[in-house]
Design a protein around this motif. Structure first.
Motif, mmCIF file in Angstrom:
data_model
loop_
_atom_site.group_PDB
_atom_site.id
_atom_site.type_symbol
_atom_site.label_atom_id
_atom_site.label_comp_id
_atom_site.label_asym_id
_atom_site.label_seq_id
_atom_site.Cartn_x
_atom_site.Cartn_y
_atom_site.Cartn_z
ATOM 1 N N CYS A 47 0.848 -1.188 0.000
ATOM 2 C CA CYS A 47 0.000 0.000 0.000
ATOM 3 C C CYS A 47 0.887 1.243 0.000
ATOM 4 C CB CYS A 47 -0.909 -0.006 1.222
ATOM 5 S SG CYS A 47 -1.881 1.512 1.428
ATOM 6 N N ARG A 48 0.652 2.150 -0.912
ATOM 7 C CA ARG A 48 1.491 3.339 -1.015
ATOM 8 C C ARG A 48 1.334 4.256 0.186
ATOM 9 N NH1 ARG A 48 2.517 5.986 -6.730
ATOM 10 N NH2 ARG A 48 3.777 4.081 -6.721
ATOM 11 N N ARG A 49 0.186 4.222 0.830
ATOM 12 C CA ARG A 49 -0.040 5.123 1.962
ATOM 13 C C ARG A 49 0.618 4.609 3.233
ATOM 14 N NH1 ARG A 49 -6.045 6.897 3.653
ATOM 15 N NH2 ARG A 49 -5.723 8.335 1.903
ATOM 16 N N CYS A 50 0.427 3.303 3.564
ATOM 17 C CA CYS A 50 0.902 2.802 4.860
ATOM 18 C C CYS A 50 1.956 1.712 4.750
ATOM 19 C CB CYS A 50 -0.274 2.304 5.703
ATOM 20 S SG CYS A 50 -1.033 0.776 5.069
ATOM 21 N N ARG A 51 2.274 1.276 3.514
ATOM 22 C CA ARG A 51 3.308 0.273 3.258
ATOM 23 C C ARG A 51 2.913 -1.135 3.702
ATOM 24 N NH1 ARG A 51 7.139 1.268 -0.168
ATOM 25 N NH2 ARG A 51 8.744 0.205 1.030
ATOM 26 N N PRO A 55 2.005 -4.824 3.235
ATOM 27 C CA PRO A 55 2.155 -5.757 2.117
ATOM 28 C C PRO A 55 0.797 -6.240 1.621
ATOM 29 C CG PRO A 55 3.657 -6.314 3.913
ATOM 30 C CD PRO A 55 2.694 -5.291 4.457
ATOM 31 N N LEU A 56 0.616 -6.254 0.316
ATOM 32 C CA LEU A 56 -0.643 -6.687 -0.278
ATOM 33 C C LEU A 56 -0.490 -7.954 -1.116
ATOM 34 C CD1 LEU A 56 -1.919 -3.196 -1.477
ATOM 35 C CD2 LEU A 56 -2.622 -4.430 0.583
ATOM 36 N N ALA A 57 0.606 -8.080 -1.837
ATOM 37 C CA ALA A 57 0.793 -9.233 -2.719
ATOM 38 C C ALA A 57 2.250 -9.295 -3.154
ATOM 39 C CB ALA A 57 -0.120 -9.133 -3.940
ATOM 40 N N THR A 58 2.595 -10.389 -3.797
ATOM 41 C CA THR A 58 3.885 -10.508 -4.471
ATOM 42 C C THR A 58 3.628 -10.928 -5.909
ATOM 43 O OG1 THR A 58 4.280 -12.876 -4.051
ATOM 44 C CG2 THR A 58 4.902 -11.321 -2.298
ATOM 45 N N SER A 59 4.659 -10.881 -6.713
ATOM 46 C CA SER A 59 4.517 -11.241 -8.123
ATOM 47 C C SER A 59 4.115 -12.693 -8.320
ATOM 48 C CB SER A 59 5.823 -10.958 -8.869
ATOM 49 O OG SER A 59 6.935 -11.552 -8.216
ATOM 50 N N ALA A 60 4.281 -13.541 -7.274
ATOM 51 C CA ALA A 60 3.860 -14.942 -7.375
ATOM 52 C C ALA A 60 2.353 -15.064 -7.551
ATOM 53 C CB ALA A 60 4.298 -15.715 -6.140
ATOM 54 N N TYR A 61 1.599 -14.046 -7.140
ATOM 55 C CA TYR A 61 0.140 -14.115 -7.197
ATOM 56 C C TYR A 61 -0.448 -13.289 -8.329
ATOM 57 C CZ TYR A 61 0.829 -16.313 -2.716
ATOM 58 O OH TYR A 61 1.249 -17.159 -1.718
ATOM 59 N N LEU A 62 0.396 -12.828 -9.233
ATOM 60 C CA LEU A 62 -0.108 -12.119 -10.400
ATOM 61 C C LEU A 62 -0.738 -13.105 -11.374
ATOM 62 C CD1 LEU A 62 2.726 -9.568 -11.242
ATOM 63 C CD2 LEU A 62 0.608 -9.153 -9.992
ATOM 64 N N GLY A 116 -11.872 -10.376 -12.449
ATOM 65 C CA GLY A 116 -11.009 -9.214 -12.296
ATOM 66 C C GLY A 116 -10.751 -8.905 -10.832
ATOM 67 N N MET A 117 -9.523 -9.081 -10.400
ATOM 68 C CA MET A 117 -9.077 -8.706 -9.054
ATOM 69 C C MET A 117 -7.833 -7.857 -9.251
ATOM 70 S SD MET A 117 -11.031 -10.482 -6.833
ATOM 71 C CE MET A 117 -12.391 -11.574 -7.307
ATOM 72 N N THR A 118 -7.926 -6.556 -9.087
ATOM 73 C CA THR A 118 -6.817 -5.706 -9.485
ATOM 74 C C THR A 118 -6.345 -4.770 -8.387
ATOM 75 O OG1 THR A 118 -8.166 -3.867 -10.309
ATOM 76 C CG2 THR A 118 -7.751 -5.691 -11.832
ATOM 77 N N LEU A 119 -5.052 -4.477 -8.448
ATOM 78 C CA LEU A 119 -4.467 -3.367 -7.698
ATOM 79 C C LEU A 119 -4.118 -2.288 -8.710
ATOM 80 C CD1 LEU A 119 -1.934 -5.228 -5.348
ATOM 81 C CD2 LEU A 119 -4.213 -4.378 -4.755
ATOM 82 N N GLY A 120 -4.363 -1.036 -8.356
ATOM 83 C CA GLY A 120 -3.964 0.057 -9.225
ATOM 84 C C GLY A 120 -2.485 0.352 -9.024
ATOM 85 N N ARG A 121 -1.721 0.391 -10.096
ATOM 86 C CA ARG A 121 -0.282 0.660 -9.949
ATOM 87 C C ARG A 121 -0.023 1.980 -9.231
ATOM 88 N NH1 ARG A 121 3.475 -2.487 -12.596
ATOM 89 N NH2 ARG A 121 2.651 -3.880 -14.218
ATOM 90 N N GLY A 122 -0.907 2.937 -9.421
ATOM 91 C CA GLY A 122 -0.730 4.226 -8.773
ATOM 92 C C GLY A 122 -1.036 4.202 -7.284
ATOM 93 N N VAL A 160 -0.005 1.539 -5.257
ATOM 94 C CA VAL A 160 0.926 0.647 -4.564
ATOM 95 C C VAL A 160 2.365 1.012 -4.901
ATOM 96 C CG1 VAL A 160 -0.726 -1.261 -4.540
ATOM 97 C CG2 VAL A 160 0.940 -1.088 -6.404
ATOM 98 N N ASP A 161 3.276 0.618 -3.997
ATOM 99 C CA ASP A 161 4.708 0.694 -4.262
ATOM 100 C C ASP A 161 5.196 -0.694 -4.642
ATOM 101 O OD1 ASP A 161 5.123 3.420 -3.731
ATOM 102 O OD2 ASP A 161 5.211 3.059 -1.576
ATOM 103 N N GLU A 162 6.081 -0.760 -5.619
ATOM 104 C CA GLU A 162 6.655 -2.030 -6.054
ATOM 105 C C GLU A 162 8.079 -2.127 -5.522
ATOM 106 O OE1 GLU A 162 6.157 -2.759 -10.219
ATOM 107 O OE2 GLU A 162 4.230 -1.688 -10.296
ATOM 108 N N VAL A 163 8.352 -3.218 -4.788
ATOM 109 C CA VAL A 163 9.657 -3.400 -4.162
ATOM 110 C C VAL A 163 10.258 -4.704 -4.644
ATOM 111 C CG1 VAL A 163 10.915 -3.604 -1.981
ATOM 112 C CG2 VAL A 163 8.867 -2.146 -2.114
#
Length: 231
Positions: free
Chosen positions: A127-131, A133-140, A208-214, A216-219
């Motif tokens: 989450c970009r606001r509070c950091r 963790p929401l997901a990893t690339s394994a669940y894309l 459709g289950m999506t996160l908006g790139r704007g 979230v932060d990608e680490v």
């Protein structure tokens, strides 16, 4: 007679016996002696799935394969949506719970040795606001963007359902917002629609289950170290 179903069975047999064949080339081979052979589109889709699974030879191997589990789950979702309702709570499947396997197709198809480690770093999405963790690339959930390779990345990250979405998905709605699971945050991080969503690239992804790139932060996480200290 023998145009669709029996041809499908024969193609499946040929695929299991010859790893150089694919469903289309196997069909071409059959047509050399039976030109009218023509499996219906649904059977051909299942043959492609069987081929991508590397032709499991036992019922147990089939039932436990992540690609097959995803296919079954999609059929369940489609049946529910066709009836105008969201999937039943008992039918919900969360990719990060129990014995569920991440739905990333690259990992499912065996291109990465999960025991020895991978040189490809995992990406975490927070989450970009509070950091949180929401997901990893394994669940894309992979899809096929219609834009060219030089285009901007898709504006949405498509996910398999994850356990932090439970409270929202169990409400039985066909679509809605996904909020950060941190109760002190509650930021809207994405959306869901069981009937599917059209990505910014033009591809339709179901469900459709999506996160908006704007949102979230990608680490990039460090690659895992394999046996003998090798990456």
């Amino acid at each position: 007679m023998g145009k669709s179903r029996s041809t499908t069975l024969l193609i499946a047999y040929l695929l299991s016996q010859n790893s150089l064949l694919n469903p289309r080339s196997a069909l071409d081979l059959i047509r050399q002696s039976r030109p009218f052979a023509e499996p219906n589109s649904g059977f051909m889709d299942q043959l492609v799935l069987y081929h991508n699974m590397r032709c499991p030879s036992t019922q147990e191997a089939l039932d436990n394969h992540p690609l097959y589990q995803r296919w079954l789950y999609q059929r369940t979702v489609e049946a529910s949506v066709a009836a105008g309702v969201a999937p039943e709570v008992s039918e919900l499947r969360f990719g990060d719970e129990g014995n569920a396997t991440p739905m990333n197709l690259a990992a499912e198809e065996g291109s990465v040795d999960m025991e020895l480690g991978s040189s490809e770093p995992t990406t975490s999405y927070r989450c970009r606001r509070c950091r949180t963790p929401l997901a990893t690339s394994a669940y894309l959930v992979p899809h096929n963007p219609k834009r060219s390779a030089t285009s901007q990345p898709c504006a949405h990250l498509h996910l398999t359902p994850l356990s932090w979405m439970r409270s929202e998905l169990e409400q039985g709605k066909l679509d809605g917002r996904l909020e950060c699971p941190n109760q002190k945050c509650g930021q809207s991080v994405g959306r869901y629609a069981w009937q599917g969503m059209k990505c910014s690239c033009g591809e339709w992804v179901v469900p459709g289950m999506t996160l908006g790139r704007g949102r979230v932060d990608e680490v990039k996480d460090r690659p895992r170290i394999g046996i003998g200290g090798k990456i």
